[in-house]
Design an enzyme around this catalytic site. Structure first.
Site, PDB file in Angstrom:
ATOM      1  N   ASP A   1     -12.095  -9.490   4.444  1.00 25.93           N
ATOM      2  CA  ASP A   1     -13.327  -9.700   3.520  1.00 25.93           C
ATOM      3  C   ASP A   1     -14.031 -10.303   3.051  1.00 25.93           C
ATOM      4  OD1 ASP A   1     -12.849  -6.613   2.910  1.00 25.93           O
ATOM      5  OD2 ASP A   1     -13.737  -7.088   0.718  1.00 25.93           O
TER       6      ASP A   1
ATOM      7  N   TYR B   1       0.886  -1.293  -0.254  1.00 22.15           N
ATOM      8  CA  TYR B   1      -0.148   0.033   0.136  1.00 22.15           C
ATOM      9  C   TYR B   1       0.640   1.374  -0.100  1.00 22.15           C
ATOM     10  CZ  TYR B   1      -4.547  -2.286   0.750  1.00 22.15           C
ATOM     11  OH  TYR B   1      -5.565  -2.686   0.944  1.00 22.15           O
TER      12      TYR B   1
ATOM     13  N   ASP C   1      -6.292  -7.448   3.561  1.00 18.77           N
ATOM     14  CA  ASP C   1      -7.219  -6.415   3.522  1.00 18.77           C
ATOM     15  C   ASP C   1      -7.895  -7.543   3.349  1.00 18.77           C
ATOM     16  OD1 ASP C   1      -8.808  -4.532   2.556  1.00 18.77           O
ATOM     17  OD2 ASP C   1      -7.830  -4.476   0.646  1.00 18.77           O
TER      18      ASP C   1
ATOM     19  N   ASP D   1      -2.178 -18.060  -0.470  1.00 17.54           N
ATOM     20  CA  ASP D   1      -2.905 -18.673  -1.440  1.00 17.54           C
ATOM     21  C   ASP D   1      -3.746 -19.949  -0.768  1.00 17.54           C
ATOM     22  OD1 ASP D   1      -0.958 -19.788  -1.643  1.00 17.54           O
ATOM     23  OD2 ASP D   1      -0.546 -20.014  -3.014  1.00 17.54           O
TER      24      ASP D   1
ATOM     25  N   LYS E   1       4.199 -14.846   1.480  1.00 16.77           N
ATOM     26  CA  LYS E   1       3.799 -16.133   0.169  1.00 16.77           C
ATOM     27  C   LYS E   1       5.459 -15.821  -0.103  1.00 16.77           C
ATOM     28  CE  LYS E   1       2.553 -16.769  -3.756  1.00 16.77           C
ATOM     29  NZ  LYS E   1       1.298 -18.322  -4.266  1.00 16.77           N
TER      30      LYS E   1
HETATM   31  C1  IPM Z   1     -10.628  -1.495   4.167  1.00 16.07           C
HETATM   32  C2  IPM Z   1     -10.546  -0.092   2.915  1.00 16.07           C
HETATM   33  C3  IPM Z   1      -9.343   0.397   2.727  1.00 16.07           C
HETATM   34  C4  IPM Z   1      -7.960  -0.863   2.775  1.00 16.07           C
HETATM   35  C5  IPM Z   1      -9.609   1.263   1.111  1.00 16.07           C
HETATM   36  C6  IPM Z   1     -10.990   1.949   1.618  1.00 16.07           C
HETATM   37  C7  IPM Z   1      -8.901   1.853   1.342  1.00 16.07           C
HETATM   38  O1  IPM Z   1     -11.003  -1.476   1.790  1.00 16.07           O
HETATM   39  O2  IPM Z   1      -9.984  -1.025   5.277  1.00 16.07           O
HETATM   40  O3  IPM Z   1      -9.609  -2.039   4.247  1.00 16.07           O
HETATM   41  O4  IPM Z   1      -7.416  -1.030   1.518  1.00 16.07           O
HETATM   42  O5  IPM Z   1      -7.253  -0.212   3.231  1.00 16.07           O
HETATM   43 MN    MN Z   2     -10.378  -3.720   2.713  1.00 12.14          MN
END
Ligand code: IPM
Ligand code: MN
Length: 369
Positions: free
Chosen positions: A250, A141, A246, A222, A190
């Site tokens: 999710d 990032y 990240d 992975d 990785k």
């Molecule tokens: C998160 C979000 C952020 C990230 C974005 C909005 C920049 O997806 O907090 O997980 O990738 O960190």
């Molecule tokens: Mn995110």
């Protein structure tokens, strides 16, 4: 002592869900007679529109002089066409970096009433209780400033760079969490491809020697993506690089039934922290009262626990959320059926949580009388 919380509502559903979290926190502070003031500032797209920058200096200064920060979400289609430097997301990345919040804690827990809301089989989801510790201020990032997203017509560069110290501090934090939990840590990398991952492994192995009571292991990212689906209950603490974390968080939200359920805490070595839902700004449902406020409300609970040492108050919020779900209340994102299932708006859901907190407090007050 007056404590200060800076509130950064941001964009999309951000303002709705932070309002919910603030209402819940205010009800707690009133009950427990804590003196806390809230100060609102702009970030993300809202700040681009008003101030011409996603992270106004005033916002950073206010956050720097606060005890904790509560954030909603940033981003939306109206700012997607902007050049990279004026994207709402830069506001979020900027405030994490400016405050040095290197450890992002993302707890994933299957609330019993939501087990059937997950598309995964009940038997896989029961018993799930782990945290992802995502490195938050380095890695892919951020890269090196000189090479940051260098771009000409034919080439593009994103750099995954870490100093050893950046890895050490987040790994140390993860071991500390593991010590307070089930003492199992998996470092995700990785290492079969990336040099940064090989250094990451060395650091984890060194830390493992300092924390012999924690059972530490390594897993490739992975393979972890698959293990999270086929056997999520095996995990206790996962520590990983910024972008891996990240993506995996999710994915992990599916286990909890919805991304609308996952809170997060971004921490550093002192008590200051930034608390925000894992979900984004969901522009498609913004302003319609459909957003699930529970991730933001649970982020408020993490704020109480980690920045204010108010464990009892934090636990009360978490119990209230559990209870509300048990009574069959849910928001549109949660696929719940059954006779008592009742779908509520953002505000109604928040009202229910506050009602249960009040009920629980009154019961204790009566007992103590
Ligand atoms: C998160 C979000 C952020 C990230 C974005 C909005 C920049 O997806 O907090 O997980 O990738 O960190
Ligand atoms: Mn995110």
């Amino acid at each position: 002592m007056t404590r200060t919380i800076t509130v950064l509502p941001g964009d999309g559903i951000g303002p709705e869900v932070t309002e919910s979290a603030v209402r819940v926190l205010k009800s707690i502070f009133k009950r427990f007679h804590h003196d806390v003031r809230f100060i609102e500032k702009r970030i993300g797209g809202a700040a681009i529109d008003q101030d011409g920058t996603p992270l106004p200096r005033e916002t950073v200064e206010q956050c720097e002089s606060s005890d904790a920060i509560l954030l909603g979400a940033v981003g939306g289609p109206e700012w997607d066409k902007q050049s990279m430097d004026v994207r709402p997301e830069q506001g979020l990345l900027g405030i994490r970096k400016a405050l040095g919040l290197f450890a992002n804690l993302r707890p994933v827990k299957a609330f019993a009433p939501l087990i059937d809301a997950s598309p995964l089989k009940r038997s896989y989801v029961e018993q799930v209780d782990f945290v992802i510790v995502r490195e938050l201020t380095g890695g892919l990032y951020f890269g090196k400033p000189s090479e940051r997203r260098g771009r000409n017509h034919e080439q593009v560069v994103d750099t995954l760079a870490y100093s050893k110290n950046e890895i050490e501090r987040v790994v140390e934090k993860a071991f500390q969490f593991a010590e307070k939990r089930r003492k199992k840590l998996v470092s995700v990398d990785k290492a079969n491809v990336l040099e940064s991952s090989r250094m990451w492994r060395e650091v984890v192995n060194e830390a493992a020697e300092r924390h012999p009571e924690v059972e530490a292991g390594h897993m490739l990212v992975d393979s972890t993506a698959m293990q999270l689906i086929i056997n999520p209950a095996q995990f206790d603490v996962i520590v990983t690089e910024n972008m891996f974390g990240d993506i995996l968080s999710d994915e992990a939200s599916v286990i909890a039934g919805s991304l609308g359920m996952l809170p997060s805490a971004s921490l550093r070595t002192d008590k200051v922290g930034l608390y925000e839902p894992v979900h984004g700004s969901a522009p498609d449902i913004a302003g319609q009262g459909k957003a699930n406020p529970l991730a933001a409300i649970l982020s408020g609970a993490l704020l109480l626990r980690y920045s204010f040492d108010m464990d009892r108050e934090a636990g009360l919020i978490e119990e209230a959320v559990q209870e509300v779900l048990e009574r069959g209340y849910h928001t549109a994102d949660l696929k719940i059926s059954g006779s008592k299932a009742q779908s509520l708006s953002t505000t109604e859901m928040t009202d229910r949580v506050i009602d249960v907190i009040d009920e629980k407090c009154s019961v204790t007050e009566k007992k103590n009388r």
